[in-house]
Design a protein around this motif. Structure first.
Motif, PDB file in Angstrom:
ATOM      1  N   GLN A   1       0.852  -1.184   0.000  1.00 51.33           N
ATOM      2  CA  GLN A   1       0.000   0.000   0.000  1.00 51.33           C
ATOM      3  C   GLN A   1       0.888   1.235   0.000  1.00 51.33           C
ATOM      4  OE1 GLN A   1      -1.555  -1.296   4.056  1.00 51.33           O
ATOM      5  NE2 GLN A   1      -1.705   0.935   4.280  1.00 51.33           N
ATOM      6  N   THR A   2       0.360   2.333  -0.489  1.00 47.09           N
ATOM      7  CA  THR A   2       1.150   3.555  -0.609  1.00 47.09           C
ATOM      8  C   THR A   2       0.778   4.587   0.442  1.00 47.09           C
ATOM      9  OG1 THR A   2      -0.414   4.418  -2.227  1.00 47.09           O
ATOM     10  CG2 THR A   2       1.511   3.248  -3.081  1.00 47.09           C
ATOM     11  N   VAL A   3      -0.461   4.535   0.937  1.00 42.34           N
ATOM     12  CA  VAL A   3      -0.911   5.501   1.931  1.00 42.34           C
ATOM     13  C   VAL A   3      -1.274   4.753   3.205  1.00 42.34           C
ATOM     14  CG1 VAL A   3      -2.626   7.265   2.490  1.00 42.34           C
ATOM     15  CG2 VAL A   3      -1.775   7.057   0.156  1.00 42.34           C
ATOM     16  N   CYS A   4      -0.806   5.275   4.340  1.00 41.98           N
ATOM     17  CA  CYS A   4      -1.082   4.641   5.622  1.00 41.98           C
ATOM     18  C   CYS A   4      -1.813   5.613   6.542  1.00 41.98           C
ATOM     19  CB  CYS A   4       0.220   4.185   6.290  1.00 41.98           C
ATOM     20  SG  CYS A   4       0.952   2.719   5.523  1.00 41.98           S
ATOM     21  N   ASP A   5      -2.620   5.064   7.411  1.00 40.57           N
ATOM     22  CA  ASP A   5      -3.350   5.850   8.396  1.00 40.57           C
ATOM     23  C   ASP A   5      -2.613   5.729   9.725  1.00 40.57           C
ATOM     24  OD1 ASP A   5      -5.103   7.124  10.058  1.00 40.57           O
ATOM     25  OD2 ASP A   5      -6.852   5.891   9.555  1.00 40.57           O
ATOM     26  N   LEU A   6      -2.019   6.834  10.167  1.00 37.79           N
ATOM     27  CA  LEU A   6      -1.276   6.836  11.429  1.00 37.79           C
ATOM     28  C   LEU A   6      -2.096   7.397  12.575  1.00 37.79           C
ATOM     29  CD1 LEU A   6       2.271   8.006  10.237  1.00 37.79           C
ATOM     30  CD2 LEU A   6       1.345   5.691  10.424  1.00 37.79           C
ATOM     31  N   THR A   7      -3.382   7.576  12.375  1.00 41.10           N
ATOM     32  CA  THR A   7      -4.246   8.070  13.437  1.00 41.10           C
ATOM     33  C   THR A   7      -4.148   7.167  14.668  1.00 41.10           C
ATOM     34  OG1 THR A   7      -5.790   8.982  11.812  1.00 41.10           O
ATOM     35  CG2 THR A   7      -6.622   8.634  14.040  1.00 41.10           C
ATOM     36  N   GLY A   8      -3.969   7.783  15.832  1.00 39.37           N
ATOM     37  CA  GLY A   8      -3.860   7.034  17.076  1.00 39.37           C
ATOM     38  C   GLY A   8      -2.460   6.585  17.421  1.00 39.37           C
ATOM     39  N   ARG A   9      -1.489   6.810  16.529  1.00 43.48           N
ATOM     40  CA  ARG A   9      -0.106   6.393  16.785  1.00 43.48           C
ATOM     41  C   ARG A   9       0.658   7.497  17.513  1.00 43.48           C
ATOM     42  NH1 ARG A   9       1.964   2.799  12.957  1.00 43.48           N
ATOM     43  NH2 ARG A   9       3.911   2.919  14.173  1.00 43.48           N
ATOM     44  N   GLN A  10       1.628   7.066  18.324  1.00 42.42           N
ATOM     45  CA  GLN A  10       2.503   8.018  19.009  1.00 42.42           C
ATOM     46  C   GLN A  10       3.336   8.765  17.965  1.00 42.42           C
ATOM     47  OE1 GLN A  10       2.377   8.256  22.304  1.00 42.42           O
ATOM     48  NE2 GLN A  10       4.274   9.159  23.075  1.00 42.42           N
ATOM     49  N   ILE A  11       3.382  10.098  18.068  1.00 42.44           N
ATOM     50  CA  ILE A  11       4.108  10.882  17.078  1.00 42.44           C
ATOM     51  C   ILE A  11       5.613  10.664  17.248  1.00 42.44           C
ATOM     52  CG2 ILE A  11       2.261  12.598  17.019  1.00 42.44           C
ATOM     53  CD1 ILE A  11       4.048  14.468  18.572  1.00 42.44           C
ATOM     54  N   PRO A  12       6.419  10.908  16.213  1.00 39.39           N
ATOM     55  CA  PRO A  12       7.864  10.709  16.335  1.00 39.39           C
ATOM     56  C   PRO A  12       8.481  11.715  17.292  1.00 39.39           C
ATOM     57  CG  PRO A  12       7.319  11.700  14.219  1.00 39.39           C
ATOM     58  CD  PRO A  12       6.029  11.307  14.843  1.00 39.39           C
ATOM     59  N   GLY A  13       9.603  11.302  17.888  1.00 41.26           N
ATOM     60  CA  GLY A  13      10.342  12.190  18.786  1.00 41.26           C
ATOM     61  C   GLY A  13       9.648  12.453  20.094  1.00 41.26           C
ATOM     62  N   ALA A  14       8.848  11.499  20.576  1.00 37.79           N
ATOM     63  CA  ALA A  14       8.062  11.732  21.789  1.00 37.79           C
ATOM     64  C   ALA A  14       8.122  10.518  22.712  1.00 37.79           C
ATOM     65  CB  ALA A  14       6.614  12.049  21.428  1.00 37.79           C
ATOM     66  N   PRO A  15       9.215  10.345  23.475  1.00 43.88           N
ATOM     67  CA  PRO A  15       9.233   9.261  24.468  1.00 43.88           C
ATOM     68  C   PRO A  15       8.152   9.475  25.513  1.00 43.88           C
ATOM     69  CG  PRO A  15      11.092  10.761  24.784  1.00 43.88           C
ATOM     70  CD  PRO A  15      10.436  11.153  23.498  1.00 43.88           C
ATOM     71  N   ARG A  16       7.509   8.392  25.924  1.00 44.46           N
ATOM     72  CA  ARG A  16       6.441   8.526  26.914  1.00 44.46           C
ATOM     73  C   ARG A  16       6.997   8.920  28.282  1.00 44.46           C
ATOM     74  NH1 ARG A  16       1.381   7.003  25.482  1.00 44.46           N
ATOM     75  NH2 ARG A  16       1.152   5.745  23.594  1.00 44.46           N
ATOM     76  N   TRP A  17       8.118   8.340  28.650  1.00 45.51           N
ATOM     77  CA  TRP A  17       8.687   8.603  29.974  1.00 45.51           C
ATOM     78  C   TRP A  17      10.088   9.185  29.835  1.00 45.51           C
ATOM     79  CZ3 TRP A  17       6.102   8.622  34.405  1.00 45.51           C
ATOM     80  CH2 TRP A  17       4.923   7.895  34.499  1.00 45.51           C
ATOM     81  N   SER A  18      10.330  10.231  30.581  1.00 48.28           N
ATOM     82  CA  SER A  18      11.666  10.811  30.666  1.00 48.28           C
ATOM     83  C   SER A  18      11.929  11.167  32.120  1.00 48.28           C
ATOM     84  CB  SER A  18      11.786  12.066  29.794  1.00 48.28           C
ATOM     85  OG  SER A  18      11.532  11.778  28.439  1.00 48.28           O
ATOM     86  N   VAL A  19      13.129  10.853  32.581  1.00 47.53           N
ATOM     87  CA  VAL A  19      13.471  11.054  33.991  1.00 47.53           C
ATOM     88  C   VAL A  19      14.883  11.602  34.078  1.00 47.53           C
ATOM     89  CG1 VAL A  19      13.814   9.927  36.240  1.00 47.53           C
ATOM     90  CG2 VAL A  19      11.974   9.152  34.731  1.00 47.53           C
ATOM     91  N   SER A  20      15.108  12.497  35.008  1.00 48.17           N
ATOM     92  CA  SER A  20      16.467  12.928  35.324  1.00 48.17           C
ATOM     93  C   SER A  20      16.579  13.084  36.831  1.00 48.17           C
ATOM     94  CB  SER A  20      16.816  14.245  34.623  1.00 48.17           C
ATOM     95  OG  SER A  20      15.979  15.289  35.083  1.00 48.17           O
ATOM     96  N   ALA A  21      17.764  12.828  37.343  1.00 46.01           N
ATOM     97  CA  ALA A  21      17.996  12.938  38.787  1.00 46.01           C
ATOM     98  C   ALA A  21      19.486  13.089  39.022  1.00 46.01           C
ATOM     99  CB  ALA A  21      17.458  11.712  39.522  1.00 46.01           C
ATOM    100  N   GLY A  22      19.832  13.667  40.145  1.00 41.96           N
ATOM    101  CA  GLY A  22      21.249  13.812  40.469  1.00 41.96           C
ATOM    102  C   GLY A  22      21.453  14.828  41.557  1.00 41.96           C
ATOM    103  N   GLY A  23      22.693  15.250  41.677  1.00 43.32           N
ATOM    104  CA  GLY A  23      22.995  16.250  42.687  1.00 43.32           C
ATOM    105  C   GLY A  23      24.477  16.393  42.918  1.00 43.32           C
ATOM    106  N   ASP A  24      24.792  17.310  43.828  1.00 41.10           N
ATOM    107  CA  ASP A  24      26.171  17.603  44.184  1.00 41.10           C
ATOM    108  C   ASP A  24      26.283  17.701  45.707  1.00 41.10           C
ATOM    109  OD1 ASP A  24      27.711  18.401  41.514  1.00 41.10           O
ATOM    110  OD2 ASP A  24      25.669  19.179  41.405  1.00 41.10           O
ATOM    111  N   VAL A  25      27.381  17.212  46.231  1.00 38.57           N
ATOM    112  CA  VAL A  25      27.660  17.280  47.665  1.00 38.57           C
ATOM    113  C   VAL A  25      29.053  17.859  47.852  1.00 38.57           C
ATOM    114  CG1 VAL A  25      27.974  15.969  49.793  1.00 38.57           C
ATOM    115  CG2 VAL A  25      26.166  15.321  48.184  1.00 38.57           C
ATOM    116  N   THR A  26      29.167  18.841  48.732  1.00 32.97           N
ATOM    117  CA  THR A  26      30.441  19.482  49.033  1.00 32.97           C
ATOM    118  C   THR A  26      30.873  19.106  50.441  1.00 32.97           C
ATOM    119  OG1 THR A  26      29.899  21.338  47.589  1.00 32.97           O
ATOM    120  CG2 THR A  26      31.649  21.687  49.203  1.00 32.97           C
ATOM    121  N   VAL A  27      32.147  18.779  50.610  1.00 38.15           N
ATOM    122  CA  VAL A  27      32.690  18.358  51.908  1.00 38.15           C
ATOM    123  C   VAL A  27      33.815  19.306  52.300  1.00 38.15           C
ATOM    124  CG1 VAL A  27      33.771  16.485  53.200  1.00 38.15           C
ATOM    125  CG2 VAL A  27      32.121  15.956  51.385  1.00 38.15           C
TER     126      VAL A  27
END
Length: 780
Positions: free
Chosen positions: A657-683
């Motif tokens: 087929q030449t034409v596809c229906d992407l309705t309902g699909r996750q768009i490109p460049g869009a991860p569902r989950w993203s997480v960041s964490a960290g920190g700095d400690v000075t002694v």
């Protein structure tokens, strides 16, 4: 036009200077929003006023320059690891896509006739092309990332968000900083920054930097490492402060980049269609027909066999002048800018040891001029306001060339016979295109402090924009086949017509619109702020500036955005704990994307459907003392096509087929989950010496990086860890540290794409491997 905008900027600056003489003895009104900072809080200008980040009732993350330095963040690709709502995909500096909450740009596609949905600004100046932000970012005061449509106060309307990069200004206190870094894989970085007074009323700042990284992919043809980079930049500033009520900041900057970029690897090959039937002439079959033995499919061996040298030269330079006149209860700001950006690549378009393409390039020369003039209230008042006007002039010239090589007939057409050779060997398609854009805007935003706890903000912007484009494509540089026998010439010309036709057109777009927002904020306590926002945004239309098929309008209409958001910002535990959260729902109508027109067997950019992004964000910072700074953030995004029925199909559907229906699909460049964490400690250690260590963790779940959502272009989720440790001597005057980026040497892709000719070849761009090194920094 340059003289016109220059005269406008000079006139506004001159008026501000003259008025300052009459008001030299007046004192600026205090700004209560910045009267007292919580631990780790940052003063931002997200609403064109100085406010603390926690007092701004929008989804905003600000990272200070000292934090960026400590974490070794020298570019947006590193900074995104600390901002889970943002994803940056880079194929080359021109094909740089910035997404926020899954929205911003079509996957891995660059067209000078369209803007990105995320605006990037440096010192208040909008950058026309995302590639202008790929240079190293040094000597920064802060970075502000605003999420959601920015359709009121910023230079260009954007549908997904804005990134504000603010450089450090000159100071009247002498400063000096020198920094050197050496690391594995040919990593070298150096920076010098000097600032101080030239007189009682004039201060200066000069910043010089050089950065380079070595290869992390090996080319088996040359035996050399590739994807190396060299980046040099210089910034010179003058700050004139003739009175307490007037200041003028002048900024001149220059940056250059030389890359042996961008060599891809082959992570997969498709040999069967989605129904299990064989793909016609898959990649390995084509390779055998031309006597080519490709490298084994082993992408993390980091090998490439392109037989033509690739390189990218890029440079940009510009001037910014900002004048601020403080009145009694208000401040007038004039911002004038001129910039030029040039992108000059030479690429091996097939990326393998064949001459399917013998030449490929796209040279872009971009000029922009802008002028903004605004007045904003200061101090405590019942009504805060910002009112202004904006002018933007943008010129782009593009020279693109594609030349097919001696392997093209057999690889693309199946045989190197007389007809196919006459058609493609040496066939050259050159296009020259220009874009001339101009926009005018008037904007205003007012905040009514109805009570001490309740504030209502209304913002409106009127925008009028015109774009004119010229496209001219020729094949005149191709070998002449007019003297060949008709039995060869006629079918050969038919093949050529499928690969590139002589074509020329002019196009024009004009649009005017009103965008804006309404925001209601309520302080339940001085430390807990809740807000609700509705915003109506727009991204301007554009012009394809590609070879659109006959009968197709080359223009692309604007996108319109409806955005709803609820959020809470809180400063708890005596303001040592920051806890912010938001839920959002953004809908884009007339989404600018690539569609397939089966009646013409052609794909092109146009408005094709409806997109929605919804989700939630959580941000936590804990700073119990000066010695401990911890953070965590998470974003969940459900971004999908609500309607996209005429989308191009992925290669696994070829012949079905030449034409596809992407309705309902996750768009490109869009991860569902993203997480960041960290920190700095000075002694604290002995005397004026202290030790410190820190780490950062970032995770992105899987996402598709191809606009056709092929099952073979899904980037697997990955987690990265960076770490650092060091010693500061003499109260921080000397700082020596060791660092590791990608500590556990995680192999991952930044993007995957489908190569041409329906051969089932997938190409991928690898993330940076582990880099370890040492940094020495000295301050005065």
């Amino acid at each position: 036009m340059g003289a016109h905008i220059a005269s406008l900027g000079v006139a506004s600056l001159a008026c501000a200077m003259l008025a300052s003489q009459a008001l030299a003895q007046s004192e600026p009104a205090p700004n209560s929003a910045v009267a007292e900072l919580a631990p780790g809080d940052i003063v931002v200008t997200a609403r064109r006023r100085e406010e603390t980040a926690q007092n701004v009732p929008i989804a905003l993350t600000a990272i200070g320059g000292a934090t960026l330095e400590a974490r070794g963040s020298f570019g947006l690709q590193q900074i995104q690891q600390q901002l889970p709502s943002m994803l940056i995909s880079v194929v080359n500096p021109n094909n740089t896509n910035v997404n926020i909450r899954g929205l911003g740009a079509n996957a891995l596609f660059s067209n000078v006739g369209l803007e990105n949905g995320v605006g990037v600004h440096v010192d208040g100046v909008y950058l026309a092309r995302p590639g202008q932000s790929t240079f190293e970012l040094v000597d920064l005061d802060r970075i502000e990332v605003l999420r959601g449509p920015q359709g009121t106060l910023f230079g260009k309307n954007t549908t997904a968000g804005a990134i504000n990069i603010i450089t450090r200004a000159p100071t009247f206190e002498p400063e000096a900083m020198v920094e050197g870094t050496i690391g594995s894989r040919g990593t070298y970085r150096g920076r010098l920054s000097l600032a101080g007074p030239l007189s009682d009323s004039v201060a200066a700042r000069v910043t010089l930097s050089h950065g380079e990284h070595g290869a992390y992919v090996r080319n088996t043809i040359s035996g050399q490492g590739v994807n190396e980079s060299n980046n040099d930049s210089a910034r010179a500033q003058l700050l004139f402060r003739p009175s307490e009520t007037f200041r003028l900041r002048l900024i001149a900057d220059y940056s250059s980049l030389q890359d042996s970029c961008c060599y891809a690897v082959i992570p997969d090959l498709i040999d069967r269609r989605v129904d299990g039937t064989p793909l016609p002439r898959p990649f390995l079959t084509r390779a055998a027909q031309v006597g080519y033995t490709p490298l084994p499919v082993d992408p993390f061996a980091r090998r490439n066999d392109a037989n033509r040298r690739q390189r990218i030269n890029m440079e940009q330079y510009g001037f910014t002048g900002e004048a601020v006149l403080e009145l009694d209860g208000a401040a007038i700001t004039s911002l004038t800018s001129w910039r030029r950006w040039r992108f000059d690549p030479r690429v091996d378009a097939d990326g393998i040891a064949l001459d399917i393409f013998s030449r490929a390039q796209q040279v872009i020369d971009d000029h922009q001029i802008s002028q903004e003039l605004r007045i904003a209230s200061t101090g405590e008042r019942t009504f805060d306001y910002v009112v202004g006007g904006y002018f933007y002039d943008h010129d782009v010239d593009v020279n693109q060339l594609t030349q097919y090589g001696p392997d093209a007939p057999a690889f693309a057409l199946g045989a190197a016979n007389a007809i196919n050779n006459a058609a493609l060997n040496g066939f050259t398609v050159r296009s020259v295109s220009t874009l001339r854009g101009r926009s005018y805007a008037a904007f205003g935003q007012a905040t009514w402090h109805a009570t001490k706890a309740l504030a209502v903000t209304l913002g409106l912007r009127y925008n009028d924009e015109t774009k004119r484009g010229v496209f001219n494509q020729t094949t005149s540089e191709s070998p002449d086949i007019s003297g060949l026998p008709d039995a060869i010439r006629v079918p050969a010309q038919g093949i050529r017509n499928n690969f590139g036709l002589t074509n020329a057109y002019t196009a024009r777009t004009h649009e005017s619109n009103v965008t804006g927002q309404i925001n209601v904020a309520y302080n339940f306590t001085p430390e807990i702020l809740a807000y609700a926002t509705y915003a109506r945004g727009s991204k301007s239309g554009g012009i394809n500036l590609t070879n659109v098929p006959p009968g197709v309008a080359p223009t692309v209409g604007p996108e319109t955005v409806d955005h709803f958001e609820l959020g809470v910002k809180s400063s708890l535990l005596d303001r040592h704990l920051i806890l912010n959260g938001a839920i959002f729902n953004t809908t884009i109508n007339d989404y600018q994307t690539t569609i397939l027109d089966p009646s013409r067997s052609a794909s092109y950019l146009t408005n094709g459907g409806k997109v929605r992004s919804r989700g939630a964000e959580l941000e936590v910072r804990y700073m119990p003392s000066r010695a401990v700074n911890l953070y965590a953030a998470a974003t969940y995004v459900d971004a999908e096509f609500l309607s996209f029925r005429n989308a191009p199909c992925a290669p696994e559907f070829f012949g079905l087929q030449t034409v596809c229906d992407l309705t309902g699909r996750q768009i490109p460049g869009a991860p569902r989950w993203s997480v960041s964490a960290g920190g700095d400690v000075t002694v604290p250690l002995s005397g004026r010496t202290e030790g410190y260590f820190g780490a950062d963790y970032s995770y992105k779940s899987s996402y598709n990086s191809s606009s056709n959502l092929s099952a073979f272009t899904v980037v697997d989720g990955y987690a990265l860890v960076n770490a650092r440790a060091g010693l500061r001597f003499m109260d921080g005057a000397i700082d020596v540290s060791v660092f590791a980026r990608n500590l556990f040497n995680k192999n991952y892709f930044t993007s995957l794409a489908v190569a041409g000719f329906n051969a089932g070849q997938i190409t991928g761009f690898l993330g940076e491997p582990r880099i370890v090194g040492v940094t020495l920094r000295a301050r005065y």
